[in-house]
Motif scaffolding. Structure first.
Motif, short mmCIF file in Angstrom:
data_model
loop_
_atom_site.label_atom_id
_atom_site.label_comp_id
_atom_site.label_asym_id
_atom_site.label_seq_id
_atom_site.Cartn_x
_atom_site.Cartn_y
_atom_site.Cartn_z
N ILE A 98 29.07 -2.76 -34.50
CA ILE A 98 28.73 -3.55 -35.68
C ILE A 98 29.82 -3.38 -36.75
O ILE A 98 30.20 -2.25 -37.08
CB ILE A 98 27.36 -3.13 -36.26
N VAL A 99 30.31 -4.50 -37.28
CA VAL A 99 31.22 -4.49 -38.41
C VAL A 99 30.54 -5.19 -39.59
O VAL A 99 29.74 -6.11 -39.40
CB VAL A 99 32.57 -5.18 -38.08
N ARG A 120 32.78 -0.23 -38.54
CA ARG A 120 33.83 -0.49 -39.52
C ARG A 120 33.33 -1.38 -40.66
O ARG A 120 32.45 -2.22 -40.46
CB ARG A 120 35.01 -1.17 -38.82
N PHE A 121 33.88 -1.16 -41.84
CA PHE A 121 33.65 -2.02 -43.00
C PHE A 121 34.90 -2.87 -43.21
O PHE A 121 36.02 -2.35 -43.23
CB PHE A 121 33.41 -1.19 -44.26
N ASN A 122 34.70 -4.17 -43.39
CA ASN A 122 35.78 -5.06 -43.81
C ASN A 122 35.71 -5.15 -45.33
O ASN A 122 34.82 -5.80 -45.88
CB ASN A 122 35.64 -6.43 -43.16
N ALA A 145 37.52 1.75 -42.31
CA ALA A 145 37.63 0.53 -43.11
C ALA A 145 38.86 -0.29 -42.75
O ALA A 145 39.89 0.26 -42.36
CB ALA A 145 37.66 0.87 -44.60
N ALA A 146 38.71 -1.61 -42.89
CA ALA A 146 39.82 -2.55 -42.78
C ALA A 146 39.89 -3.34 -44.07
O ALA A 146 38.86 -3.63 -44.68
CB ALA A 146 39.63 -3.49 -41.60
N VAL A 147 41.08 -3.67 -44.52
CA VAL A 147 41.22 -4.51 -45.70
C VAL A 147 41.23 -5.96 -45.25
O VAL A 147 41.93 -6.33 -44.30
CB VAL A 147 42.50 -4.16 -46.49
N GLY A 194 42.72 -0.42 -40.77
CA GLY A 194 42.54 -1.71 -40.12
C GLY A 194 42.89 -2.88 -41.02
O GLY A 194 42.91 -2.75 -42.25
N LEU A 195 43.16 -4.00 -40.40
CA LEU A 195 43.40 -5.26 -41.11
C LEU A 195 42.39 -6.29 -40.62
O LEU A 195 41.96 -6.26 -39.46
CB LEU A 195 44.81 -5.78 -40.85
N HIS A 196 42.00 -7.18 -41.52
CA HIS A 196 41.01 -8.20 -41.19
C HIS A 196 41.43 -9.51 -41.85
O HIS A 196 41.92 -9.51 -42.98
CB HIS A 196 39.63 -7.76 -41.71
N VAL A 197 41.25 -10.62 -41.14
CA VAL A 197 41.52 -11.93 -41.72
C VAL A 197 40.52 -12.93 -41.16
O VAL A 197 40.18 -12.89 -39.97
CB VAL A 197 42.98 -12.39 -41.42
N HIS A 198 40.01 -13.77 -42.04
CA HIS A 198 39.11 -14.86 -41.62
C HIS A 198 39.30 -15.99 -42.61
O HIS A 198 38.99 -15.85 -43.79
CB HIS A 198 37.65 -14.40 -41.60
N ILE A 199 39.84 -17.11 -42.14
CA ILE A 199 40.29 -18.16 -43.07
C ILE A 199 39.30 -19.31 -43.21
O ILE A 199 39.53 -20.21 -44.03
CB ILE A 199 41.66 -18.71 -42.65
N GLY A 200 38.21 -19.31 -42.44
CA GLY A 200 37.26 -20.39 -42.58
C GLY A 200 36.53 -20.67 -41.29
O GLY A 200 36.66 -19.94 -40.30
#
Length: 421
Positions: A98-99, A120-122, A145-147, A194-200
């Motif tokens: 679970i994130v 992990r936390f985003n 954590a991921a930013v 960590g790194l996280h990206v979600h654009i839509g």
């Protein structure tokens, strides 16, 4: 495989829809387990040979029956609230799959997620990062954590579901993230790796993904060169589905994964994916009956028993959903405005839509409602929530009972017991 969404077909994943509606009533959400499994398999096949974890975006469809099916297929959960955490855990999803995403995590939500030991936390703001440090310190644990990077990329989707542009509320700039990593030694109880990206969401072109991933990849390489280990890169979700036949052309899962592999070539950590709509959108249909035909001065209205409280997307986003009769009869085509019974002009599913001539009592299905359908439903106009059922190769199981009036008002009471604060 599910049956093709065409008017000549009256089954969904081998189950007769007329019989289902007669037995369970309408409106009725119907989800194909076979379709969901096939979508999961398409991603898993494309990802073969990588260290990866698929985490279903629970907000797309939070039904515990759907979440249990995800768990059976070894899919985790991407959550945005304590309620979604509760649902995922009670559906069997282990916390290590679970994130936790979202811009507004409360202290209580963070504490509960840490208590159960999520993966992990985003993290989406500096204030949240400091709060995560304080709560983890109080519990004597270390939070992973991921930013969440906001790459300022236009996802070329509806403005209300675009999340990767600078003016959106989500994530932080690469410049700000750079400062977080520079100071990560001050975080005694947060492991920022960590790194996280979600654009839509509902993205139908590879180009926005390519732009976003190129920026994330460049930042990952910069961080590693500076001595910051990156254990995971979460590429988010956003893969679109077909809402309008012949108009929407979704991205092939294999092509999408190939792009991720290319952009992140050389990355030896874990890849996380957060598909929601892609896994469940086309698996769902909403069965609804015609209440009446109303002839206005200028328009013919087809009034259904489903309404905007059951399916909000057309009202909220002006979204198109294909609508077809559950019948193979040949009938003349008529142009209708297809509406529900809620007392809002916005309670409109389609305007000037051509359908085979309909009569009161006819059964229709609204397609591609498995995502952001029931999960966004309300009891507006005191309309109880619709039932939900899962179908699977000729059998069915109710995964949400139709809400009764008593269920709908549970917790309400007259103001008979007054107190002072």
């Amino acid at each position: 495989m599910t049956d093709a969404p065409a008017s000549a077909h009256v089954t969904w994943d081998g189950v007769d829809l007329h019989a289902l509606a007669e037995r369970l009533g309408a409106p009725l959400y119907v989800y194909s387990a076979s379709h969901i499994r096939n979508r999961i398999a398409s991603l898993q096949t494309a990802l073969r040979g990588t260290d990866h974890l698929i985490c279903f975006a629970v907000k797309a469809n939070s039904n515990r029956g759907v979440l249990a099916l995800m768990h059976e297929q070894r899919v985790g959960a991407d959550i945005v609230s304590a309620g979604e955490l509760w649902r995922a855990l009670h559906a069997g999803v282990p916390p290590e799959r679970i994130v936790f995403s979202g811009v507004g995590k409360s202290e209580a939500e963070i504490a509960e997620a840490l208590r159960v030991g999520i993966l992990r936390f985003n993290v989406e703001s500096h204030d949240e990062l400091l709060l995560l440090q304080r709560v983890a310190l109080a519990q004597g644990v270390v939070a992973r954590a991921a930013v969440r990077i906001n790459p300022d990329v236009d996802a070329l989707t509806h403005a209300k579901i675009s999340t990767g542009k600078a003016e959106n509320k989500f994530g932080v700039s690469i410049d700000e993230a750079r400062r977080w990593f520079a100071a990560r030694g001050e975080l005694s109880h947060v492991q920022l790796d960590g790194l996280h990206v979600h654009i839509g969401s509902q993205i139908l072109s590879l180009e926005p993904f390519r732009q976003a991933l190129q920026r994330v990849a460049a930042f990952w390489r910069e961080l590693v060169a500076q001595g910051h280990p990156i254990a995971s890169i979460d590429v988010g979700g956003g893969l679109g589905v077909c809402y309008r036949e012949g108009h929407d052309h979704p991205i092939d899962a294999a092509a999408y994964v190939a792009l991720v592999r290319e952009a992140l070539a050389g990355f030896e950590g874990r890849l996380l994916f957060e598909p929601g709509r892609y896994l469940v959108g086309e698996a769902g249909v909403l069965l609804t009956r015609v209440i009446r035909l109303k002839q206005g001065e200028e328009r013919s209205f087809l009034v259904l028993d489903a309404a905007m409280n059951d399916l909000a997307r057309p009202s909220l986003y002006d979204a198109w959903h294909d609508i077809v009769p559950v019948s193979g009869e040949a009938r003349p085509m008529i142009t209708y405005d297809i509406v529900g019974p809620v007392c809002e002009t916005g309670d409109t599913f389609a305007t000037a839509r051509a359908l085979p001539a309909c009569a009161p009592g006819d059964l229709l299905m609204i397609l591609t409602v498995g995502a952001y359908g029931a999960s966004m439903a309300s009891t507006y106009n005191s309309r109880p929530l619709a039932a939900e059922v899962m179908v699977d190769a000729g059998r069915y199981a109710v995964v949400r009972q139709r809400q009764s009036f008593e269920d709908m008002v549970a917790g309400e009471q007259p103001a008979n017991h007054w107190e002072t604060a």
